[in-house]
Write an enzyme that holds these catalytic residues in place. Structure first.
Site, mmCIF file in Angstrom:
data_model
loop_
_atom_site.group_PDB
_atom_site.id
_atom_site.type_symbol
_atom_site.label_atom_id
_atom_site.label_comp_id
_atom_site.label_asym_id
_atom_site.label_seq_id
_atom_site.Cartn_x
_atom_site.Cartn_y
_atom_site.Cartn_z
ATOM 1 N N LYS A 64 0.847 -1.199 0.000
ATOM 2 C CA LYS A 64 0.000 0.000 0.000
ATOM 3 C C LYS A 64 0.880 1.246 0.000
ATOM 4 O O LYS A 64 1.666 1.465 0.922
ATOM 5 C CB LYS A 64 -0.919 -0.009 1.233
ATOM 6 C CG LYS A 64 -1.679 1.302 1.467
ATOM 7 C CD LYS A 64 -2.643 1.201 2.650
ATOM 8 C CE LYS A 64 -3.222 2.569 3.024
ATOM 9 N NZ LYS A 64 -4.144 2.526 4.192
ATOM 10 N N ASP B 22 -2.469 10.138 4.056
ATOM 11 C CA ASP B 22 -3.874 9.769 4.194
ATOM 12 C C ASP B 22 -4.598 10.788 5.061
ATOM 13 O O ASP B 22 -4.534 10.732 6.287
ATOM 14 C CB ASP B 22 -3.976 8.361 4.805
ATOM 15 C CG ASP B 22 -5.420 7.872 4.898
ATOM 16 O OD1 ASP B 22 -6.307 8.536 4.319
ATOM 17 O OD2 ASP B 22 -5.649 6.817 5.536
ATOM 18 N N LYS C 19 -10.022 12.719 8.422
ATOM 19 C CA LYS C 19 -9.609 12.221 9.737
ATOM 20 C C LYS C 19 -9.537 13.374 10.731
ATOM 21 O O LYS C 19 -9.087 14.454 10.374
ATOM 22 C CB LYS C 19 -8.191 11.641 9.654
ATOM 23 C CG LYS C 19 -8.072 10.258 9.088
ATOM 24 C CD LYS C 19 -6.600 9.811 9.120
ATOM 25 C CE LYS C 19 -6.401 8.514 8.372
ATOM 26 N NZ LYS C 19 -7.018 7.346 8.999
ATOM 27 N N ASP D 49 1.563 6.163 5.775
ATOM 28 C CA ASP D 49 0.552 5.302 5.153
ATOM 29 C C ASP D 49 1.042 4.667 3.837
ATOM 30 O O ASP D 49 0.316 3.915 3.199
ATOM 31 C CB ASP D 49 -0.754 6.080 4.945
ATOM 32 C CG ASP D 49 -1.965 5.189 5.096
ATOM 33 O OD1 ASP D 49 -1.844 4.118 5.731
ATOM 34 O OD2 ASP D 49 -3.033 5.542 4.569
ATOM 35 N N ASP E 224 -12.119 7.110 4.015
ATOM 36 C CA ASP E 224 -10.900 6.835 4.766
ATOM 37 C C ASP E 224 -10.493 5.356 4.652
ATOM 38 O O ASP E 224 -9.393 4.981 5.039
ATOM 39 C CB ASP E 224 -11.094 7.233 6.230
ATOM 40 C CG ASP E 224 -9.785 7.433 6.960
ATOM 41 O OD1 ASP E 224 -8.723 7.372 6.308
ATOM 42 O OD2 ASP E 224 -9.820 7.659 8.188
ATOM 43 N N ARG F 70 -7.648 -0.423 0.912
ATOM 44 C CA ARG F 70 -8.158 -1.673 0.333
ATOM 45 C C ARG F 70 -8.613 -1.467 -1.108
ATOM 46 O O ARG F 70 -8.625 -2.409 -1.891
ATOM 47 C CB ARG F 70 -9.293 -2.209 1.213
ATOM 48 C CG ARG F 70 -10.471 -1.284 1.299
ATOM 49 C CD ARG F 70 -11.379 -1.618 2.458
ATOM 50 N NE ARG F 70 -10.839 -1.183 3.739
ATOM 51 C CZ ARG F 70 -11.439 -1.378 4.907
ATOM 52 N NH1 ARG F 70 -12.586 -2.024 4.951
ATOM 53 N NH2 ARG F 70 -10.905 -0.945 6.018
HETATM 54 N N1 BES Z 1 -4.269 4.230 7.030
HETATM 55 C C1 BES Z 1 -5.434 3.991 7.784
HETATM 56 C C2 BES Z 1 -5.259 2.944 8.852
HETATM 57 C C3 BES Z 1 -4.295 3.246 9.947
HETATM 58 C C4 BES Z 1 -4.552 4.262 10.860
HETATM 59 C C5 BES Z 1 -3.176 2.457 10.100
HETATM 60 C C6 BES Z 1 -3.654 4.489 11.881
HETATM 61 C C7 BES Z 1 -2.298 2.683 11.105
HETATM 62 C C8 BES Z 1 -2.537 3.699 11.996
HETATM 63 C C9 BES Z 1 -6.555 3.518 6.866
HETATM 64 O O1 BES Z 1 -6.569 4.056 5.611
HETATM 65 C C10 BES Z 1 -7.823 3.919 7.552
HETATM 66 O O2 BES Z 1 -8.061 5.082 7.661
HETATM 67 N N2 BES Z 1 -8.573 2.946 8.015
HETATM 68 C C11 BES Z 1 -9.793 3.169 8.702
HETATM 69 C C12 BES Z 1 -10.828 2.328 8.046
HETATM 70 C C13 BES Z 1 -12.226 2.651 8.467
HETATM 71 C C14 BES Z 1 -12.660 3.973 7.901
HETATM 72 C C15 BES Z 1 -13.112 1.523 7.961
HETATM 73 C C16 BES Z 1 -9.614 2.747 10.148
HETATM 74 O O3 BES Z 1 -8.984 1.710 10.393
HETATM 75 O O4 BES Z 1 -10.090 3.452 11.035
HETATM 76 ZN ZN ZN Z 2 -4.795 4.662 4.838
HETATM 77 MN MN MN Z 3 -7.564 5.909 5.491
#
Ligand code: BES
Ligand code: ZN
Ligand code: MN
Length: 471
Positions: free
Chosen positions: A239, A244, A251, A262, A321, A325
């Site tokens: 990825k 992000d 966020k 990220d 966010d 995926r």
């Molecule tokens: N990059 C983030 C996940 C992340 C956040 C990894 C902090 C490590 C530390 C990812 O893109 C994300 O924002 N995921 C969300 C998904 C949700 C919106 C379904 C999450 O995990 O909160």
């Molecule tokens: Zn992310």
């Molecule tokens: Mn995200």
């Protein structure tokens, strides 16, 4: 070659570094001379792992160094040593003297200590001006046979990974990540194909384009190929979200901090690829990195939108966010279309992963039980723990969409599992696959793992591949 290792015969006397087992401290202490005893007391050295004492002779000359070791020996027993010595010794001593690890004869233990020393020499301070932090490391003499050891290749890959994560996003957008990947490909005369911007649409990578379209800094897909056509094919996917923000479902500030990391998945696969290529493993390697920025803008994709994917199925967007995926879906589908022997992906995919196993242990998922077992086993042997979690089909219905073929987000608490299930839709089950959901970051300074970008599962995967495909 790293400047903190040497293979040369030292011109001056080498300074010996001796291990002291914690449980043997008392007997060991009693058999020291009075002069040594008092220095041990002053240093409050009790041979706990991470503790060190420098012993000098009556003239004040550096004589020996002792450090506490665990039983069995851990790589992290020596990881604090380089910085400790650096802070205690003059630049002249550091430049002229050579250190040598004594009294450890087991090959695996030596490997651990050499790696631990190297990890203890990692620092990311290129943006500090003015009074630079000291950057002269003590030099370790490598034992015979370690001059070209794979441990050094691994270390090199780990440094690449950490450097890439630590680079701030204003210096490392999708295009700069492309340049870094090209440099790595060039280093090994590997083939490197880049699909830029609108060509992503033309060549049917709609999800990578859609997420990346939100930013002025245009998206790309990096595609590196290396190795002999006759060898088994391994495909790595990482990825590469260079920042992000969360997109329009932006966020909150405290969660946006550190989101330069990220692209940690990309950093892992590029670092791992370097270690593999440096070691000349008998594999045919492919590396796919979708490189994008998930930005807030008028062109950004939105919740409720529906988009096609490379696979042909449609995806309904919930929260923007959950972008990782989406870009991985096109990449994994492309990876699986060639039916390699194994696909390994790394991604800083979910916050839920860290809730599940904490910040020290990334969970991983696989569509093969043998892989779950073997990778977990290797990981504890090399002190780079990872833990398998289930691709539980019961949660698949959370991804049902009212108007499209699939929704990209689950509704329950197991966000790491539904994210993995979403990815599985695109890899399928024919090709063995492993997915690592990594945090990619140290929140504080740990021995050999300083605050900032941190590799997780890179050593484990390298070791797994090395045991199977050694040159
Ligand atoms: N990059 C983030 C996940 C992340 C956040 C990894 C902090 C490590 C530390 C990812 O893109 C994300 O924002 N995921 C969300 C998904 C949700 C919106 C379904 C999450 O995990 O909160
Ligand atoms: Zn992310
Ligand atoms: Mn995200």
């Amino acid at each position: 070659m790293f400047d903190f290792y040497t293979t040369k015969k030292p011109s001056k006397e080498t300074i010996s570094i001796y291990p002291v087992r914690t449980d043997e401290f008392n007997d060991w202490f009693e058999s020291r001379s009075d002069a040594t005893k008092s220095q041990i007391n002053v240093a409050r050295f009790t041979a706990k792992p991470g503790e060190t004492v420098i012993v000098r002779n009556a003239k004040g000359e550096l004589k020996r160094v002792y450090y506490g070791v665990s039983n069995p020996v851990s790589a992290y027993d020596v990881a604090t040593l380089p910085e400790f010595l650096q802070s205690r010794l003059s630049d002249e001593t550091l430049a002229n003297d050579v250190f040598e690890l004594k009294d450890i004869s087991d090959k695996e233990e030596i490997e651990k200590l050499i790696l631990g020393w190297g990890l203890g020499c990692y620092k990311f301070d290129k943006y500090k001006t003015g009074e630079k932090t000291k950057n002269v490391w003590p030099i370790l003499r490598l034992p015979k046979g370690f001059e070209k050891h794979t441990i050094l290749n691994l270390l090199s890959g780990i440094f690449t990974c950490r450097d890439l994560i630590n680079e701030p996003s204003n210096k490392l957008g999708p295009q700069e990540l492309v340049e870094r990947a090209k440099d790595i490909a060039k280093e090994f005369k590997a083939d490197c194909k880049i699909i830029h911007d609108k060509d992503l649409l033309k060549q049917n990578y709609p999800m990578i384009f859609t997420v990346g379209d939100s930013s002025e800094r245009r998206p790309a897909l990096i595609d590196i190929r290396w190795g002999n056509k006759k060898d088994p094919m391994i495909t790595l996917v990482g990825k590469g979200v260079c920042f992000d923000t969360g997109g329009v479902n932006v966020k909150p500030g405290q969660f946006m901090r550190n989101m330069k990391k990220d692209m940690g998945g990309a950093a892992h696969v590029l670092g791992l690829a370097r270690a593999i290529m440096l070691s000349g493993l008998k594999i045919r390697l492919r590396v796919l990195v979708p490189a994008v920025e998930n930005a807030v803008s008028g062109r950004a994709f939105r919740p409720d939108d529906v988009y096609p994917t490379r696979k042909g199925i449609t995806v309904e967007i919930d929260n923007t966010d959950a972008e990782g995926r989406l870009i991985l879906s096109d990449s994994l589908y492309e990876a699986s279309s060639e039916k390699p022997e194994l696909i390994i992906d790394f991604a800083t995919l979910t916050g839920a992963a860290r809730i599940a196993t904490g910040h020290e242990i990334p969970p991983f998922f696989s569509n093969r039980h043998e892989l779950e077992h073997d990778i977990k086993k290797v990981s504890f042997e090399v002190e780079d723990p990872v833990w398998p979690l289930p691709l539980w089909k019961g949660y698949r219905k959370e991804l049902n969409s009212d108007i499209a073929d699939i929704c990209h987000m689950g509704k329950g608490r197991a966000g790491h599992i539904t994210a993995a299930l979403f990815l599985q839709e695109f890899v399928g089950n024919e090709t063995p696959w492993v997915h690592f959901d990594v945090y990619g970051w140290s929140d504080a300074n740990y021995p050999g793992k300083p605050k900032g970008g941190r590799d997780m599962g890179l050593h484990t995967t390298f070791e797994y591949l090395l045991r199977k495909y050694a040159a």
